[in-house]
Design a protein around this motif. Structure first.
Motif, mmCIF file in Angstrom:
data_model
loop_
_atom_site.group_PDB
_atom_site.id
_atom_site.type_symbol
_atom_site.label_atom_id
_atom_site.label_comp_id
_atom_site.label_asym_id
_atom_site.label_seq_id
_atom_site.Cartn_x
_atom_site.Cartn_y
_atom_site.Cartn_z
ATOM 1 N N ALA A 1 -5.344 8.342 -9.369
ATOM 2 C CA ALA A 1 -4.641 9.576 -9.026
ATOM 3 C C ALA A 1 -3.940 10.125 -10.257
ATOM 4 N N ALA A 2 -3.992 11.436 -10.425
ATOM 5 C CA ALA A 2 -3.187 12.133 -11.421
ATOM 6 C C ALA A 2 -1.872 12.499 -10.742
ATOM 7 N N ILE A 3 -0.758 12.109 -11.361
ATOM 8 C CA ILE A 3 0.533 12.300 -10.699
ATOM 9 C C ILE A 3 1.523 13.011 -11.605
ATOM 10 N N THR A 4 2.578 13.522 -10.997
ATOM 11 C CA THR A 4 3.647 14.194 -11.714
ATOM 12 C C THR A 4 4.295 13.260 -12.728
ATOM 13 N N ALA A 5 4.867 13.851 -13.767
ATOM 14 C CA ALA A 5 5.617 13.089 -14.771
ATOM 15 C C ALA A 5 7.065 13.571 -14.819
ATOM 16 N N ASP A 6 7.551 14.079 -13.710
ATOM 17 C CA ASP A 6 8.927 14.558 -13.601
ATOM 18 C C ASP A 6 9.861 13.353 -13.458
ATOM 19 N N GLY A 7 10.479 12.957 -14.563
ATOM 20 C CA GLY A 7 11.348 11.791 -14.556
ATOM 21 C C GLY A 7 12.803 12.105 -14.266
ATOM 22 N N SER A 8 13.101 13.314 -13.815
ATOM 23 C CA SER A 8 14.487 13.684 -13.541
ATOM 24 C C SER A 8 14.997 13.019 -12.267
ATOM 25 N N SER A 9 16.278 12.892 -12.156
ATOM 26 C CA SER A 9 16.893 12.291 -10.973
ATOM 27 C C SER A 9 16.687 13.203 -9.771
ATOM 28 N N GLY A 10 16.076 12.662 -8.711
ATOM 29 C CA GLY A 10 15.791 13.455 -7.527
ATOM 30 C C GLY A 10 14.633 14.407 -7.690
ATOM 31 N N GLY A 11 13.841 14.229 -8.750
ATOM 32 C CA GLY A 11 12.714 15.113 -9.015
ATOM 33 C C GLY A 11 11.464 14.712 -8.255
ATOM 34 N N LYS A 12 10.327 15.196 -8.727
ATOM 35 C CA LYS A 12 9.071 15.019 -7.991
ATOM 36 C C LYS A 12 8.661 13.548 -7.855
ATOM 37 N N LEU B 1 7.508 13.085 -26.147
ATOM 38 C CA LEU B 1 7.395 11.667 -25.834
ATOM 39 C C LEU B 1 8.732 11.113 -25.388
ATOM 40 N N THR B 2 9.799 11.545 -26.032
ATOM 41 C CA THR B 2 11.143 11.064 -25.720
ATOM 42 C C THR B 2 12.081 12.246 -25.530
ATOM 43 N N SER B 3 13.271 11.949 -25.082
ATOM 44 C CA SER B 3 14.305 12.977 -25.003
ATOM 45 C C SER B 3 14.820 13.279 -26.406
ATOM 46 N N TYR B 4 15.566 14.373 -26.557
ATOM 47 C CA TYR B 4 16.156 14.721 -27.845
ATOM 48 C C TYR B 4 17.361 15.617 -27.592
ATOM 49 N N SER B 5 18.208 15.726 -28.565
ATOM 50 C CA SER B 5 19.392 16.560 -28.433
ATOM 51 C C SER B 5 18.980 18.013 -28.251
ATOM 52 N N GLY B 6 19.394 18.612 -27.153
ATOM 53 C CA GLY B 6 19.055 19.997 -26.881
ATOM 54 C C GLY B 6 17.853 20.177 -25.965
ATOM 55 N N ILE B 7 17.282 19.095 -25.450
ATOM 56 C CA ILE B 7 16.148 19.237 -24.539
ATOM 57 C C ILE B 7 16.584 20.058 -23.324
ATOM 58 N N PRO B 8 15.789 21.022 -22.881
ATOM 59 C CA PRO B 8 16.241 21.931 -21.816
ATOM 60 C C PRO B 8 16.484 21.275 -20.461
ATOM 61 N N ALA B 9 15.832 20.134 -20.167
ATOM 62 C CA ALA B 9 16.011 19.498 -18.857
ATOM 63 C C ALA B 9 15.932 17.988 -19.017
ATOM 64 N N ALA B 10 16.901 17.292 -18.468
ATOM 65 C CA ALA B 10 16.922 15.832 -18.537
ATOM 66 C C ALA B 10 15.770 15.256 -17.720
ATOM 67 N N GLY B 11 15.167 14.208 -18.232
ATOM 68 C CA GLY B 11 14.084 13.535 -17.512
ATOM 69 C C GLY B 11 12.722 14.154 -17.731
ATOM 70 N N PHE B 12 12.683 15.266 -18.439
ATOM 71 C CA PHE B 12 11.396 15.924 -18.682
ATOM 72 C C PHE B 12 10.817 15.429 -20.006
ATOM 73 N N ASN B 13 10.381 14.181 -20.017
ATOM 74 C CA ASN B 13 9.732 13.591 -21.182
ATOM 75 C C ASN B 13 8.971 12.356 -20.736
ATOM 76 N N SER B 14 8.026 11.924 -21.559
ATOM 77 C CA SER B 14 7.131 10.826 -21.182
ATOM 78 C C SER B 14 7.880 9.526 -20.954
ATOM 79 N N ALA B 15 8.783 9.178 -21.865
ATOM 80 C CA ALA B 15 9.474 7.893 -21.776
ATOM 81 C C ALA B 15 10.250 7.768 -20.473
ATOM 82 N N ASP B 16 10.953 8.819 -20.061
ATOM 83 C CA ASP B 16 11.722 8.761 -18.814
ATOM 84 C C ASP B 16 10.808 8.655 -17.600
ATOM 85 N N ALA B 17 9.680 9.368 -17.638
ATOM 86 C CA ALA B 17 8.739 9.309 -16.511
ATOM 87 C C ALA B 17 8.136 7.912 -16.371
#
Length: 609
Positions: A419-430, A469-485
């Protein structure tokens, strides 16, 4: 903020009319109990070209449900355009099939279709629904049965002897057609044939079909795989990691990307799996989407993987036959049929209401006798279970797990189920909306779509890499990166080896940008070849070369445009990270975005060794 997956998948909606180019009725399937005629007239002639018209008339007492007219033109004469019928060709042989609205003919009724032609020749060898065009029929006759699966013997570097059990027919068998990799190579009257002139150390697939005394062709029997002795072949990719790419059904049109491109680019020798995208989900069932591209589009010898031209009467053409030829040449490759995607995920809600029925319908498509040897599994691309994508799903958190459980039960252990799945790693996200952890026990792996996090669907920015791939200072949305997902999926109990990292072979960009660093404002999406805000890597590497990197991916600032995309260098970094996390490998969307030499595929292959 919208979390999207590959708007490129939406291109399919632009191409759906092609699915109607060719009907499914073959001469062998046409009704033989009615009588009908097909007559030809040249209605205009201007020297170098002409206008022709065919008229089909039902001269019997039984209605015709469809019609197919076939004829031969001499070399140098051809159809250049047609109306009121779908006209195709294979060499000098031409076939016209009724439109959806003019196939039914009541007794005594007639219908005409016309065409413009080049050359001076006239048609010959006319056939109407497999019979003569002068009204001849075979009352009550049925097409012959499929012959037995061929047995191979006396295999050498350049030849193989084939034998098979006879087909049956109420009027008798006239001859047999031997198919190599789906293309006819011989017509024989007996039940054996020796194929010669083969290449040493090469894989071939053989099947046989019968023709009866009424010239009706039956279905091909089961195929036998044969490998000639001697020779050398390209070695499969090294290591045990999955290296998977999506091949899009509609790419054979405007993108002019075909299965053979996987060979000429060198990519076929560097991947392990292909996801064929996309099958549709309608009325709670799996279905083939564009039937013309999938199994009817004819390929010339120079376009095909095998180097053999498709014939007008072979049982399987199109992408499916080309994939069959690719697997014969590269036996290590496994092919999965992917259903859904951004455009077609709306059908999963009904499928989730009866998972067992859905799974049974998918198995029937994957195991269709015409292409059962092509597919090794099924991929489900539901965007998104119990969440919003193009539409919003309210099936509940257990729906995805139930669907994957039903698929595994139906397909068993001999097929891949992914299955291809979402990569939304935010809290309470997909990723928190469905039971991905529970469903993981039924899948071989997840394709985690770690791209499309940010893009010009937020027209004014801020500019940000679409596949960090990872988060960074100034990223527009928390959890929107590969490592968090990936971390979130692991925390839900998904084994690392069942997670594949996603790579986009394209970039996302904005225009009206005044700063090169990420985080700038914009006025809208940057121009793209097929869709604003999106462009293939093969274009961007030259039109807007990378000027920096952030969070493990590249970005580029040129003029007032700002793009982010992966390069061979950033892919190498991502593959190293994937190995450090114990991931099962990587996948990418999609082949046609790569260069002619397949440099991004090469980077994935090298990085996962």
């Amino acid at each position: 903020m919208r979390f999207r997956h590959r708007a490129a998948a939406g291109f399919a909606t632009l191409l759906l009319p092609f699915a109607g180019l060719v009907g499914l009725t073959s001469p062998a399937q046409a009704a033989a109990s009615a009588t009908a005629t097909a007559t030809y007239a040249k209605t205009q002639d201007w020297g170098s070209g002409f206008e022709g018209k065919w008229t089909v008339k039902n001269t019997g007492t039984t209605a015709l449900s469809s019609w197919t007219v076939e004829w031969d033109f001499p070399s140098g004469t051809s159809v250049t355009s047609a109306w009121d019928a779908d006209v195709t060709s294979s060499g000098t042989h031409w076939t016209a099939r009724n439109k959806s609205w003019n196939g039914s003919l009541a007794p005594g009724a007639s219908v005409s279709f016309g065409f413009n032609g080049a050359g001076t020749g006239s048609p010959s060898n006319c056939r109407l629904n497999g019979a003569g065009c002068d009204g001849g029929t075979v009352p009550g006759d049925a097409a012959p049965s499929a012959p037995g699966k061929p047995t191979a013997s006396d295999i050498t570097n350049t030849s193989v002897k084939l034998s098979w059990s006879a087909a049956t027919d109420d009027k008798g068998i006239k001859n047999y057609e031997v198919l190599r990799d789906g293309a006819k190579v011989a017509t024989v009257t007996g039940t054996s044939y020796t194929d010669t002139g083969l290449t040493a150390g090469t894989d071939y697939s053989y099947s046989v079909r019968a023709r009866d005394t009424a010239d009706q062709t039956g279905p091909a029997g089961a195929a036998t795989a044969v490998r000639t002795t001697g020779g050398t072949t390209d070695p499969p990719p090294t290591g045990d990691k999955v290296k998977l790419g999506y091949f899009t059904e509609w790419g054979v049109y405007g993108r002019n990307y075909h299965v053979k491109n996987l060979v000429t680019s060198g990519s076929a020798a560097k991947i392990t799996h292909i996801n064929y995208a996309f099958g549709n989900v309608k009325d709670g069932k799996c279905t083939v989407d564009d039937t013309f591209a999938a199994y009817d589009k004819a390929y010339t010898a120079d376009q095909s993987v095998s180097g053999t031209a498709d014939t007008w009467d072979q049982p399987l053409r199109g992408n499916f036959n080309q994939l069959r030829q690719l697997k014969a040449k590269y036996p290590h490759i496994k092919v999965l049929y992917s259903f859904g995607g951004w455009t077609y995920s709306g059908g999963f809600a009904q499928a989730a209401a009866n998972p067992a029925a859905f799974a049974a319908s998918c198995k029937a498509v994957v195991e269709d006798p015409r292409w059962a040897d092509v597919f090794d599994g099924i991929d489900i691309d539901w965007e998104y279970p119990n969440a919003c994508g193009l539409t919003c799903d309210t099936s509940g958190p257990a729906a995805f797990k139930n669907l994957m459980s039903a698929l595994r039960s139906q397909f068993g252990s001999n097929y891949l189920v992914t299955a291809a799945i979402t990569a939304d790693g935010s809290s309470g996200g997909k990723l928190d909306a469905a039971d991905y952890g529970g469903a993981s026990s039924y899948v071989d792996w997840y394709n985690v779509m770690t791209y499309d996090y940010f893009g010009a669907f937020d027209a004014d920015g801020p500019t940000a890499p679409h596949s960090p791939l990872t988060s960074y200072s100034g990223i527009p949305a928390a959890g929107f990166n590969s490592a968090d997902a990936i971390a979130k999926l692991k925390s839900k109990g998904v084994p690392s080896a069942k997670l594949l990292l996603g790579i986009g072979f394209y970039g996302r960009g904005w225009t009206g940008v005044t700063q090169s660093a990420p985080g700038g404002t914009a006025t809208g999406p940057a121009p793209g070849t097929y869709e604003a805000g999106i462009e293939d890597y093969k274009v961007l590497k030259n039109s807007c070369p990378a000027t920096g990197t952030i969070a493990g991916t590249a970005y580029a600032y040129c003029g007032t445009n700002w793009w982010s995309y992966d390069t061979p260098s950033t892919i190498a970094g991502k593959m190293s990270w994937a190995k450090s996390q114990g991931l099962g490998g990587a996948f990418f969307w999609e082949f046609s975005g790569d260069t002619a030499g397949g440099e991004l595929v090469s980077a994935i292959n090298s990085g996962l060794r």
